[in-house]
Motif scaffolding. Structure first.
Motif, PDB file in Angstrom:
ATOM      1  N   ALA A   8       1.242  -6.777   0.161  1.00  0.00           N
ATOM      2  CA  ALA A   8       2.587  -6.490  -0.322  1.00  0.00           C
ATOM      3  C   ALA A   8       3.497  -6.363   0.886  1.00  0.00           C
ATOM      4  O   ALA A   8       3.328  -5.497   1.722  1.00  0.00           O
ATOM      5  N   ARG A   9       4.421  -7.275   1.049  1.00  0.00           N
ATOM      6  CA  ARG A   9       5.366  -7.228   2.173  1.00  0.00           C
ATOM      7  C   ARG A   9       6.760  -7.037   1.608  1.00  0.00           C
ATOM      8  O   ARG A   9       7.017  -7.362   0.470  1.00  0.00           O
ATOM      9  N   PRO A  10       7.663  -6.538   2.437  1.00  0.00           N
ATOM     10  CA  PRO A  10       9.028  -6.426   1.938  1.00  0.00           C
ATOM     11  C   PRO A  10       9.551  -7.795   1.539  1.00  0.00           C
ATOM     12  O   PRO A  10       9.239  -8.792   2.199  1.00  0.00           O
ATOM     13  N   SER A  11      10.318  -7.831   0.496  1.00  0.00           N
ATOM     14  CA  SER A  11      10.922  -9.042  -0.029  1.00  0.00           C
ATOM     15  C   SER A  11       9.897 -10.129  -0.344  1.00  0.00           C
ATOM     16  O   SER A  11      10.186 -11.296  -0.313  1.00  0.00           O
ATOM     17  N   VAL A  12       8.676  -9.710  -0.619  1.00  0.00           N
ATOM     18  CA  VAL A  12       7.687 -10.645  -1.132  1.00  0.00           C
ATOM     19  C   VAL A  12       8.014 -10.878  -2.597  1.00  0.00           C
ATOM     20  O   VAL A  12       8.231  -9.942  -3.342  1.00  0.00           O
ATOM     21  N   ASP A  15       3.900 -11.126  -7.330  1.00  0.00           N
ATOM     22  CA  ASP A  15       3.515  -9.902  -8.011  1.00  0.00           C
ATOM     23  C   ASP A  15       2.149  -9.441  -7.508  1.00  0.00           C
ATOM     24  O   ASP A  15       1.182 -10.191  -7.576  1.00  0.00           O
ATOM     25  N   PRO A  16       2.030  -8.217  -6.990  1.00  0.00           N
ATOM     26  CA  PRO A  16       0.716  -7.766  -6.529  1.00  0.00           C
ATOM     27  C   PRO A  16      -0.282  -7.635  -7.682  1.00  0.00           C
ATOM     28  O   PRO A  16      -1.484  -7.671  -7.467  1.00  0.00           O
ATOM     29  N   ALA A 204       0.754   6.369  -9.791  1.00  0.00           N
ATOM     30  CA  ALA A 204       1.988   7.092  -9.460  1.00  0.00           C
ATOM     31  C   ALA A 204       1.662   8.538  -9.108  1.00  0.00           C
ATOM     32  O   ALA A 204       2.164   9.074  -8.113  1.00  0.00           O
ATOM     33  N   GLU A 207       0.286   8.836  -5.695  1.00  0.00           N
ATOM     34  CA  GLU A 207       1.289   8.727  -4.643  1.00  0.00           C
ATOM     35  C   GLU A 207       2.106  10.007  -4.510  1.00  0.00           C
ATOM     36  O   GLU A 207       2.435  10.415  -3.415  1.00  0.00           O
TER      37      GLU A 207
END
Lengths: 337, 246
Positions: A8-12, A15-16, A204, A207
């Motif tokens: 998961a990268r920014p602005s990827v 969809d993970p 969630a 986290e």
């Protein structure tokens, strides 16, 4: 289409929660097991046991990964599955002679596995009521206590379990194909749970429990659901183990097994389903390699020390394991970025 | 006069000899933004914790839409429509921005698909659609605050408590957040309460302002009334600290 590791990268834009993780992992397992069986036929039994490990660790990951609570007790669910399968599949004539106290229930092999999973899930549903109210380390230690209880019950309920000498003459035969099929089933169950609203709510809470509560997540309930699902899968793996090995004793499902599986999950990456699978494969490879070393050098203990070192190095250098939060998926070139 | 969506009466909370909240009443109507201000240590955050169920009052009661919710847990209150945000945003770091909102929309909407389409609507509303697949931990502080607000709104609250939305933000981010807050207030049927130190934010957004000092309410009124209230000036600005925030 190529299989790629997606982070998961920014602005990827991808969809993970990609659909293809389960097929990709099933394909990976099939390829690895196929190659090993063809190239190194003497490792056929090891390969099947590795797939038992895959089912178990994937089951454990569905709880530990989504809840953030490490479990030292899931091997107890494996034991429940193994004994259920043994009791329901040992041929009646053998049972009368060797284990006269065992209940006279007979099931076909696949049903015996499912029964083991269901019984493990039932136990998880009951012990989870108090256990899932605990947080963090307290919950982990609670699962450890569960392991000890099940171990001692298996050791002492001689009539049903065969006591400390254990069980033998389980109708043997877990073919590689069956083991692969069960691995795919386990991956599908765990992935489906992970992608459900329940899995998401639990992640969630992992986290940030305070924020999750503020949004209406009933944390203890979500943990409980995850615990039951993972116990079912680990129960399945126990039945597979009984079929693959043919005989076992209570100590098959105690500290050594727990340490081995926990090492696999830590090294592979507890937050990733792919990590669970890779952990089993890499630690199995390490273990078998060190066994060769042990035999060649007459130095016993290399396996245990090597695995412990692998866990320590992972915790120090790569705390989230080989995979971190990434998953294996099929993607077109370029799609992963 | 319309019914209060959220109200509290006689809230008291004592900590080891200190009365952090001392007999405080409050009321918020649908469509209204109530500002809660006061010097550091006035009891604002404790009051929010009491109202949202993260702490329990020694005495006093909290009502949501006329129902007594004093004994409900934070999660239960949230599912009934009382939602809060946090000073530090508390974004779920390893979940994507979209997942952050889906988690929030799920309890009310039930289905994953409906929660996802609600999340997508709100991401567009907040102009952060481009970040939907970004993990929360990679967002800047300002964007985290916006996502935190959108996440709270995704729960479809009837009452929303917002704890220091602008703290630590630069002027641009703070203005952006204020615009989003007032848009939410105008377009959705929500009663809002905002705790904030930045008087510019409070004075421009709030319909009514309630001032706490030493755990007690010392004034309630329109922003203009509060600005001129001598008790507020003494308590809030002090006699010598000047007019830094006003």
């Amino acid at each position: 289409m190529t299989a790629v590791i997606k982070r998961a990268r920014p602005s990827v834009a991808a969809d993970p929660a990609h659909w293809s993780t389960v097929p990709a992992l099933a394909l990976l397992l099939t390829l690895v097991c196929g190659v090993v069986t063809l190239a190194l036929p003497q490792y056929a039994a090891v390969t099947v046991l590795a797939l038992v490990g895959v089912v178990f660790v994937v089951g454990m990951q569905s709880f530990a990964g989504n809840s953030g609570i490490f479990s030292f007790g899931h091997v107890a669910f494996m034991a429940i599955g193994a004994y259920t399968t043994a009791i329901t599949t040992i041929p009646e004539a053998t049972k009368k002679i060797l284990f006269p106290g065992m209940p006279e229930i007979a099931l076909p092999a696949p049903l015996a596995l499912v029964a083991g999973g269901l019984l493990a899930a039932l136990v998880a549903a009951l012990v989870g009521i108090p256990l899932m109210r605990l947080n963090g380390l307290a919950a982990s230690l609670g699962t450890f206590a569960l392991l000890n209880i099940v171990y001692n019950l298996a050791n002492n309920l001689d009539a049903i379990t065969g006591g400390s000498t254990g069980v033998s003459s389980v109708a043997q035969g877990l073919s590689l194909t069956h083991a692969l099929a069960w691995s795919a089933v386990a991956l599908l169950i765990v992935w489906t749970y992970q992608q459900s609203g329940h899995g998401l709510a639990l992640r969630a809470a992992r986290e940030d429990d305070v924020a999750a509560q503020s949004l209406g997540v009933a944390i203890a309930r979500e943990r409980h659901i995850s615990f039951v699902v993972s116990a079912f899968v680990c129960g399945l793996s126990g039945g597979m183990y009984a079929q693959a090995s043919g005989s076992f004793s209570p100590s098959s499902f105690f500290l050594v097994a727990t340490f081995g599986f926990v090492t696999m999950l830590v090294v592979g990456g507890r937050l990733s389903l792919t990590g669970a699978v890779l952990g089993v494969l890499s630690i199995t490879l390490l273990r078998e390699g060190l066994k060769v070393v042990e035999q060649a050098t007459q130095y016993t203990g290399a396996v245990e020390i090597g695995m412990s070192a692998a866990m320590l190095l992972t915790l120090l250098l790569r705390p989230l394991g080989l995979m971190g939060t990434a998953e294996l998926v099929f993607a077109r070139r370029g799609e992963s970025r | 006069m319309t019914e209060d969506i959220l109200s509290a009466t006689g809230l008291v909370r004592r900590f080891a000899g200190v009365t952090a909240v001392d007999d405080v009443d409050l009321s918020v109507r649908t469509g209204e933004i109530l500002g809660l201000i006061g010097p550091n240590g006035a009891g604002k955050t404790t009051l929010v914790n009491l109202v949202t169920g993260f702490d329990r009052p020694d005495t006093g009661r909290v009502f949501l839409d006329g129902h007594d919710i004093t004994r409900l847990s934070a999660a239960q209150r949230s599912r009934r429509g009382l939602v809060r945000t946090f000073q530090g945003a508390r974004i779920f770091g390893r979940l994507t921005v979209r997942e952050n909102l889906v988690v929030s929309a799920l309890p009310r909407l039930g289905s994953r698909r409906r929660a996802e389409s609600r999340a997508d609507e709100l991401l567009e509303y907040g102009e952060v659609t481009a970040l939907r697949m970004t993990p929360g931990e990679r967002l800047s502080a300002g964007t985290q605050r916006i996502v935190g607000l959108l996440r709270a709104v995704a729960a479809q609250p009837s009452a929303l408590l917002i704890d220091e939305p602008a703290a630590g933000l630069n002027e641009v981010e703070s203005d952006q957040l204020s615009r989003l807050l007032s848009a939410i207030s105008e377009n959705m049927e929500i009663g809002m309460m905002i705790i904030e130190h930045d008087m510019k934010v409070i004075m421009s957004l709030c319909h009514r302002v309630q001032v706490l000092n030493h755990g007690r309410t010392i004034a309630v009124g329109s922003p203009d009334e509060i600005r001129r209230d001598p008790a507020v000036l003494t308590a809030y600005l002090g006699s010598s600290s000047g007019n830094a925030h006003a």
